[in-house]
Design an enzyme around this catalytic site. Structure first.
Site, PDB file in Angstrom:
ATOM      1  CD  GLU A  93      -2.891  -1.165   2.328  1.00 20.72           C
ATOM      2  OE1 GLU A  93      -3.945  -1.771   2.116  1.00 20.72           O
ATOM      3  OE2 GLU A  93      -2.660  -0.566   3.387  1.00 20.72           O
ATOM      4  CB  CYS A 106       2.790   7.635   3.396  1.00 21.22           C
ATOM      5  SG  CYS A 106       3.232   6.462   4.677  1.00 21.22           S
ATOM      6  CB  CYS A 113       7.185  -4.905   8.890  1.00 21.50           C
ATOM      7  SG  CYS A 113       8.482  -4.004   9.768  1.00 21.50           S
ATOM      8  CB  CYS A 117       6.001  -2.420  16.361  1.00 18.85           C
ATOM      9  SG  CYS A 117       7.681  -1.971  15.876  1.00 18.85           S
ATOM     10  CB  CYS A 120       2.676  -1.717  13.778  1.00 17.01           C
ATOM     11  SG  CYS A 120       2.777  -1.340  12.008  1.00 17.01           S
ATOM     12  N   GLY A 163       6.857  -1.647   6.206  1.00 17.44           N
ATOM     13  CA  GLY A 163       8.250  -2.082   6.225  1.00 17.44           C
ATOM     14  C   GLY A 163       9.186  -1.195   7.020  1.00 17.44           C
ATOM     15  CD  GLU A 164      13.290   0.091  10.100  1.00 16.91           C
ATOM     16  OE1 GLU A 164      12.340   0.473  10.817  1.00 16.91           O
ATOM     17  OE2 GLU A 164      14.223   0.860   9.768  1.00 16.91           O
ATOM     18  CB  SER A 195      10.071   6.689   9.316  1.00 20.36           C
ATOM     19  OG  SER A 195       9.577   6.437  10.609  1.00 20.36           O
ATOM     20  CB  SER A 217       9.064   4.582  15.170  1.00 25.86           C
ATOM     21  OG  SER A 217       8.652   5.037  13.902  1.00 25.86           O
ATOM     22  CG  HIS A 219       6.391   4.285  19.154  1.00 22.02           C
ATOM     23  ND1 HIS A 219       5.755   5.359  18.576  1.00 22.02           N
ATOM     24  CD2 HIS A 219       6.841   3.518  18.131  1.00 22.02           C
ATOM     25  CE1 HIS A 219       5.798   5.229  17.251  1.00 22.02           C
ATOM     26  NE2 HIS A 219       6.456   4.143  16.962  1.00 22.02           N
ATOM     27  CG  ASN A 295      -4.416   5.820  13.479  1.00 21.98           C
ATOM     28  OD1 ASN A 295      -5.249   6.677  13.741  1.00 21.98           O
ATOM     29  ND2 ASN A 295      -3.228   6.117  12.975  1.00 21.98           N
ATOM     30  CB  CYS A 338       0.280   6.020  11.492  1.00 21.00           C
ATOM     31  SG  CYS A 338       0.699   7.652  10.999  1.00 21.00           S
TER      32      CYS A 338
HETATM   33  N1  SAH Z   1       9.359   0.813  10.287  1.00 24.08           N
HETATM   34  C1  SAH Z   1       9.466   2.243  10.167  1.00 24.08           C
HETATM   35  C2  SAH Z   1       8.531   2.791   9.121  1.00 24.08           C
HETATM   36  C3  SAH Z   1       7.060   2.652   9.445  1.00 24.08           C
HETATM   37  S1  SAH Z   1       6.477   4.216   9.849  1.00 24.08           S
HETATM   38  C4  SAH Z   1       9.228   2.874  11.525  1.00 24.08           C
HETATM   39  O1  SAH Z   1       8.861   2.173  12.453  1.00 24.08           O
HETATM   40  O2  SAH Z   1       9.475   4.059  11.669  1.00 24.08           O
HETATM   41  C5  SAH Z   1       4.916   3.949  10.473  1.00 24.08           C
HETATM   42  C6  SAH Z   1       4.699   4.808  11.698  1.00 24.08           C
HETATM   43  O3  SAH Z   1       3.367   4.585  12.215  1.00 24.08           O
HETATM   44  C7  SAH Z   1       5.647   4.418  12.800  1.00 24.08           C
HETATM   45  O4  SAH Z   1       6.015   5.514  13.558  1.00 24.08           O
HETATM   46  C8  SAH Z   1       4.783   3.474  13.591  1.00 24.08           C
HETATM   47  O5  SAH Z   1       5.275   3.281  14.862  1.00 24.08           O
HETATM   48  C9  SAH Z   1       3.446   4.170  13.550  1.00 24.08           C
HETATM   49  N2  SAH Z   1       2.332   3.278  13.843  1.00 24.08           N
HETATM   50  C10 SAH Z   1       2.295   1.948  13.657  1.00 24.08           C
HETATM   51  N3  SAH Z   1       1.103   1.439  14.013  1.00 24.08           N
HETATM   52  C11 SAH Z   1       0.358   2.480  14.435  1.00 24.08           C
HETATM   53  C12 SAH Z   1      -0.970   2.597  14.897  1.00 24.08           C
HETATM   54  N4  SAH Z   1      -1.773   1.545  14.981  1.00 24.08           N
HETATM   55  N5  SAH Z   1      -1.410   3.831  15.239  1.00 24.08           N
HETATM   56  C13 SAH Z   1      -0.604   4.905  15.105  1.00 24.08           C
HETATM   57  N6  SAH Z   1       0.658   4.853  14.667  1.00 24.08           N
HETATM   58  C14 SAH Z   1       1.144   3.645  14.328  1.00 24.08           C
END
Ligand code: SAH
Length: 368
Positions: A93, A106, A113, A117, A120, A163-164, A195, A217, A219, A295, A338
């Site tokens: 996507e 984006c 991935c 996490c 996610c 993905g990362e 990111s 990221s 968190h 989200n 996100c």
């Molecule tokens: N792997 C990379 C790129 C993904 S970025 C990274 O982790 O940075 C996607 C962003 O959305 C990241 O900051 C991730 O932590 C955040 N994210 C993932 N799941 C989410 C959710 N359910 N609600 C809000 N943010 C989320």
């Protein structure tokens, strides 16, 4: 049929080398880029300032191909999500977020991935490999084609899709080079953001070869909590991560800052004590903070924080002197926000089946 090389995946140096290998001069590579990215001409036969012999060789060995658009969804707020089919058949996507005066794309860097996490949904899909550099550039091409009707184009790129990025390092560097190159998309280095969830060796390597903007990221303000939310923290601790961040931002120069992303989850990491710890942790890092309210997705086990808690959290950080933005959720009605990007991944890690089994055995979903 022989495998054609997809030249959308080649950055300037790689294209120059391609020509040099064929006994021509490097500037021919730049000529080709102008045809492709400025004239939008991908038919080698039409590139009349290239030597005929080379045009023929290119037609025999190379091509330009973008992912196939499987579906396009438009949100009530104007956000567009595309489901794209890449060469191996998997679906990924990408999301375009139009705002006043800017269009942020984006893009995804991998098919699923591996990082898993806990909050996610991409992670829950499992993983089926890296995107080719041309698949990453191809996302940009497709988005620009869609925007052309309005006389607009992509102004900002964030590698915040599936993905990362730093685990698909070479492809991401090549693709971001193309995005920044004046012979191609010509975006400023400040408008291309990689990111990462904290792949420390990747950050160090990126510092050596690129000057793109970097988002982390984070968190969580402590290792104990971050180990749970972002499992790669067990390998690279917050201290190691912040060391790499400081080095990166140092190299970028005094005018630039890192972005710290912090997804707020109700009762997990959204309390005033967390904000205080975060402020303390980031004291000596040149950064701004992006807060993202969680989200939800089915079975996640987490909830969106209360508005009052979000506000309080932000206020504490602002009082401590941090530029702190609250990321408004976009494209929620089309699952484009996100952490909601899932595509359809032929999982090779068997995570999907484990995850489903967990849902089916109706284990109480833990909300901490
Ligand atoms: N792997 C990379 C790129 C993904 S970025 C990274 O982790 O940075 C996607 C962003 O959305 C990241 O900051 C991730 O932590 C955040 N994210 C993932 N799941 C989410 C959710 N359910 N609600 C809000 N943010 C989320």
């Amino acid at each position: 049929m022989q495998n054609l090389q997809n030249l959308y995946g080649f950055d300037r140096t790689q294209l120059e080398n391609l020509f040099v290998e064929q006994g021509l001069q490097a500037f021919r590579g730049r000529q080709l880029m102008k045809w492709v990215y400025h004239q939008e001409q991908t038919d080698f036969a039409a590139m009349t300032d290239l030597p005929l012999r080379m045009r023929e060789w290119l037609a025999d060995n190379c091509h330009f191909a973008v992912p196939e658009v499987e579906r396009q969804l438009v949100s009530a707020d104007g956000t567009i999500k595309w489901l794209l089919r890449v060469a191996n058949g998997d679906l990924i996507e990408m999301v375009l977020i139009p705002e006043k005066g800017r269009n942020t794309l984006c893009v995804s860097s991998q098919i699923g991935c591996v990082l898993d996490c806990s909050f996610c949904s991409t992670g829950k899909q499992g993983f089926n490999g890296n995107l080719a550099p041309a698949d990453i550039v191809g996302q940009m091409i497709l988005a620009n084609q869609a925007l052309r009707a309005r006389g607009e184009s992509v102004t900002n790129v964030v590698l915040m899709g599936m993905g990362e990025p730093l685990l698909n390092f070479d492809a991401v560097v090549a693709a971001t080079n193309v995005m920044k190159d004046d012979h191609a998309f010509g975006l400023s280095k400040r408008r291309v953001t990689v990111s990462t969830a904290g792949v420390v060796p990747g950050i160090d390597k990126l510092r050596e070869v690129s000057d793109v903007a970097l988002a982390i990221s984070l968190h969580a303000p402590t290792d104990a909590l971050r180990n749970e939310l972002v499992p790669i923290n067990r390998k690279y601790s917050i201290e190691q991560l912040l060391r790499a961040c400081r080095d990166y931002v140092e190299d970028l120069g005094p005018a630039r800052k890192l972005v710290i992303e912090y997804t707020l989850m109700r009762g997990v990491n959204d309390q005033p004590e967390h904000a205080g710890q975060l402020a303390e942790l980031l004291q000596s890092l040149r950064c701004k903070i992006n807060l993202i309210p969680f989200n939800p997705f089915p079975g996640s086990g987490y909830e969106r924080p209360l508005d009052a808690d979000i506000e309080h959290f932000q206020t504490i950080l602002i009082q401590q002197g941090f530029t702190t933005m609250l990321r408004t959720t976009r494209g929620e009605d089309i699952d484009a926000a996100c952490g909601q990007l899932v595509g359809q991944v032929q999982d090779r890690t068997r995570r999907q089946s484990r995850y489903r089994a967990q849902l089916e055995t109706a284990q109480p979903v833990v909300v901490r």
